[in-house]
Write a protein that holds these residues in place. Sequence first.
Motif, PDB file in Angstrom:
ATOM      1  N   SER A   1     -38.060  49.238  38.595  1.00 22.54           N
ATOM      2  CA  SER A   1     -38.071  48.078  38.036  1.00 22.54           C
ATOM      3  C   SER A   1     -36.590  47.845  37.401  1.00 22.54           C
ATOM      4  CB  SER A   1     -39.236  48.061  36.875  1.00 22.54           C
ATOM      5  OG  SER A   1     -38.903  49.172  36.099  1.00 22.54           O
TER       6      SER A   1
ATOM      7  N   THR B   1     -40.116  52.982  44.285  1.00 22.94           N
ATOM      8  CA  THR B   1     -40.326  52.000  43.281  1.00 22.94           C
ATOM      9  C   THR B   1     -39.284  52.035  42.373  1.00 22.94           C
ATOM     10  OG1 THR B   1     -41.619  53.670  41.798  1.00 22.94           O
ATOM     11  CG2 THR B   1     -42.875  52.394  43.526  1.00 22.94           C
TER      12      THR B   1
ATOM     13  N   ASP C   1     -42.476  45.199  39.205  1.00 21.42           N
ATOM     14  CA  ASP C   1     -42.406  46.592  40.132  1.00 21.42           C
ATOM     15  C   ASP C   1     -42.079  46.497  41.582  1.00 21.42           C
ATOM     16  OD1 ASP C   1     -42.804  48.083  37.664  1.00 21.42           O
ATOM     17  OD2 ASP C   1     -44.921  47.885  37.730  1.00 21.42           O
TER      18      ASP C   1
ATOM     19  N   ARG D   1     -41.874  47.617  45.087  1.00 19.58           N
ATOM     20  CA  ARG D   1     -42.352  48.999  45.754  1.00 19.58           C
ATOM     21  C   ARG D   1     -42.131  48.792  47.341  1.00 19.58           C
ATOM     22  NH1 ARG D   1     -46.297  52.011  43.713  1.00 19.58           N
ATOM     23  NH2 ARG D   1     -47.309  52.196  45.600  1.00 19.58           N
TER      24      ARG D   1
END
Length: 74
Positions: free
Chosen positions: A8, A6, A40, A42
Amino acid sequence: GQSTVTFSVMEEGYTTLEVFELSGRLVDAIFTGTAVPGADYRFEFDGSGFPNGVYTYRLTTGSEVVIDKFIIAK
């Protein structure tokens, strides 16, 4: 073998997330494209096809580069 990756970003721009062997050889490009702030991201990373060892990932954005190590051990 399976991991969730993950990340950002702080500003919109071209972003890459890549995995390398310690020798510097690229083994996987997990993400290549435009990332936007507030989202976000993923992704599933499947390391089961790679030999045990130490690898690095590199997250590159327009304003920063983050590099860190991780281990694949089966």
